[in-house]
Design an enzyme around this catalytic site. Structure first.
Site, PDB file in Angstrom:
ATOM      1  N   HIS A  33       1.050  -1.556  -0.129  1.00 49.45           N
ATOM      2  CA  HIS A  33       0.151   0.068  -0.122  1.00 49.45           C
ATOM      3  C   HIS A  33       0.716   0.932  -0.137  1.00 49.45           C
ATOM      4  CE1 HIS A  33      -3.025  -2.357   0.360  1.00 49.45           C
ATOM      5  NE2 HIS A  33      -2.835  -3.219   2.074  1.00 49.45           N
TER       6      HIS A  33
ATOM      7  N   ASP B 272      -4.734  -8.077  -3.543  1.00 57.19           N
ATOM      8  CA  ASP B 272      -4.894  -8.919  -1.568  1.00 57.19           C
ATOM      9  C   ASP B 272      -6.116  -8.784  -1.227  1.00 57.19           C
ATOM     10  OD1 ASP B 272      -4.910  -6.711   0.604  1.00 57.19           O
ATOM     11  OD2 ASP B 272      -5.008  -4.896   0.303  1.00 57.19           O
TER      12      ASP B 272
HETATM   13 ZN   LIG Z   1      -3.045  -7.231   2.598  1.00 60.00          ZN
END
Ligand SMILES: [Zn+2]
Length: 446
Positions: A264, A315
């Site tokens: 991220h 993810d």
């Molecule tokens: Zn993650």
């Protein structure tokens, strides 16, 4: 085995009439400008398979279950409560069934290797399984069923918040101490298939103390992945704990370098952006999940201009599609900056620029060579030139067509380690795996 392509994307650019000699799952030789050998399989357009640097396979099973408004301030943290309830009942067989479906979808949409950020280690009551690698075995099973390349990233998780806070009941399936984690890493290593890679993943600065971070990263010389700066609340809590922001803290204290992937890294100030770019680490961007969770927008323009390395991850596996991830990186910039064609040098194709960056970054993050080049794994996609997305296309626009204008069916074949896993866009075991997935979810959700 010989594959022959009319056109192929090589490290130096597009080449015509390319023969690939493949032996033991790797590309042994690349011969541009060649005629097809009599026993060569002929195809139209080849591009390299991409690595998906961040997956939680089991979360595929809860995709679409949290799209109803609850509290007015619904955000990542309320989504996490739903996720904790979903994983509460999963057996190792359930994890394998759900993860196999996710891996089929990855292969069908362009990902040939996955970095599995695997944190569901303990039994449903939080007790340890007799075999520390019980659930890692479920992930390996899913990778073997589908043929996808695996970089296994066992997660170390010990605390609920900064400063070594006690874990919460919903986190009991994740927890390790350093000794049990070392046993888990060794037991996982013993089970890995031939070309799998083993790294470690300290979950986040919330879940790991500085001492534990040092001990965990010393357990392997493989890749190190960590969630960082996904949420504003996390940045604020980190500042309260340490006086530094999460990425700032890692850059100062953890020796972040090319072994590291920061997943991220959404909330960066300018100084963090520039320093992360110079560190040689990869930013593992998961823009489809980040949009779904309302995380925020990564400062990609500044970071890439500073020479930063990126890769993509699916993810939460809310929707699995390599082109969608790449497109979303660019579109989030366009929406926030109100300009177009932001992430490529002047005159260059945005799709090709992003694809090249994500290909190289994923190779680094997952610990493997990439690209259609001698010595790299034979992880190759062919594009379906009969698909309307490619009508009238020439080499310079193939990737923009696929990434910005493609639809399901744009990918034709996928070879993984030289084995044909996807034909006409469909994985060879798609039906069997989907049937098992249906039965598993009907039981879990019924
Ligand atoms: Zn993650």
């Amino acid at each position: 085995m010989y594959l022959w392509f009319e056109t192929a994307l090589l490290p130096a650019g597009w080449a015509e009439r390319v023969t690939l000699c493949i032996a033991d799952g790797r590309i042994a030789e690349v011969l541009p400008g060649s005629d097809p050998a009599p026993d060569a399989e002929r195809h139209r357009v080849a591009i390299p398979g991409l690595g998906n640097v961040h997956s939680h396979g089991f979360q595929r099973g809860m995709a679409g279950l949290s799209e109803r408004r609850g509290r007015p301030d619904d955000d990542f943290w309320s989504w996490r409560e739903i996720m904790y309830r979903f994983l509460d009942r999963l057996t190792p067989d359930d994890i394998a069934a759900i993860t196999a479906q996710a891996y089929v979808e990855m292969l069908e949409t362009g990902y040939t290797r996955v970095g599995e950020f695997h944190y569901l280690h303990n039994d449903v009551d939080g007790g340890r399984y007799a075999d520390p690698a019980e659930t890692a075995g479920a992930i390996i099973n899913a990778a073997e069923q589908t043929g996808i390349g695996l970089t296994l990233l066992p997660v170390f998780y010990a605390h609920s918040d900064f400063g070594g806070r006690l874990p919460k009941p919903g986190q009991r399936r994740f927890l390790s101490d350093i000794d049990s984690f070392a046993r888990l890493v060794e037991a996982s290593r013993a089970r890995l298939p031939a070309d799998a890679v083993l790294g470690v993943a300290p979950h986040s600065l919330r879940a790991v103390t500085p001492e534990e971070l040092a001990a965990v990263t010393a357990l392997t010389d493989g890749p190190i992945h960590i969630h960082a700066a996904e949420q504003v609340k996390e940045v604020e809590a980190c500042e309260q704990w340490s006086g530094a922001r999460p990425v700032e803290w890692l850059l100062h204290n953890a020796g972040v370098d090319a072994r590291w992937t920061l997943i991220h890294a959404t909330h960066l100030n300018d100084s963090e952006t520039d320093r992360l770019a110079r560190s040689g680490a990869v930013a593992g961007l998961c823009p489809v999940t980040e949009a779904n969770l309302g995380d925020g927008i990564f400062p990609a323009e500044r970071y890439l201009a500073a020479g930063g390395r990126i890769a993509t991850g699916t993810d939460s596996n809310i929707q699995i599609d390599a082109a969608h991830e790449l497109r979303s990186i660019e579109y989030s910039q366009r929406l926030s900056l109100r300009r177009r064609a932001i992430l490529s040098p002047e005159g260059a194709s945005v799709g090709e620029t992003l694809f090249d960056a994500a290909l190289t970054g994923a190779g680094q993050a997952l610990g493997v060579a990439t690209g259609i080049a001698p010595g790299a794994p034979a992880d190759i996609l062919s594009l379906n030139m009969d698909h309307p997305s490619f009508a009238g296309a020439t080499a310079g626009t193939f990737l923009d067509r696929w990434i910005f204008a493609g639809r399901a069916g744009a990918i034709d074949c996928v070879w993984r380690a030289g084995q044909l896993q996807v034909v006409r866009g469909r994985h060879r075991a798609a039906e069997v795996i989907a049937n098992h997935y249906h039965k598993t979810l009907e039981r879990l959700l019924g």
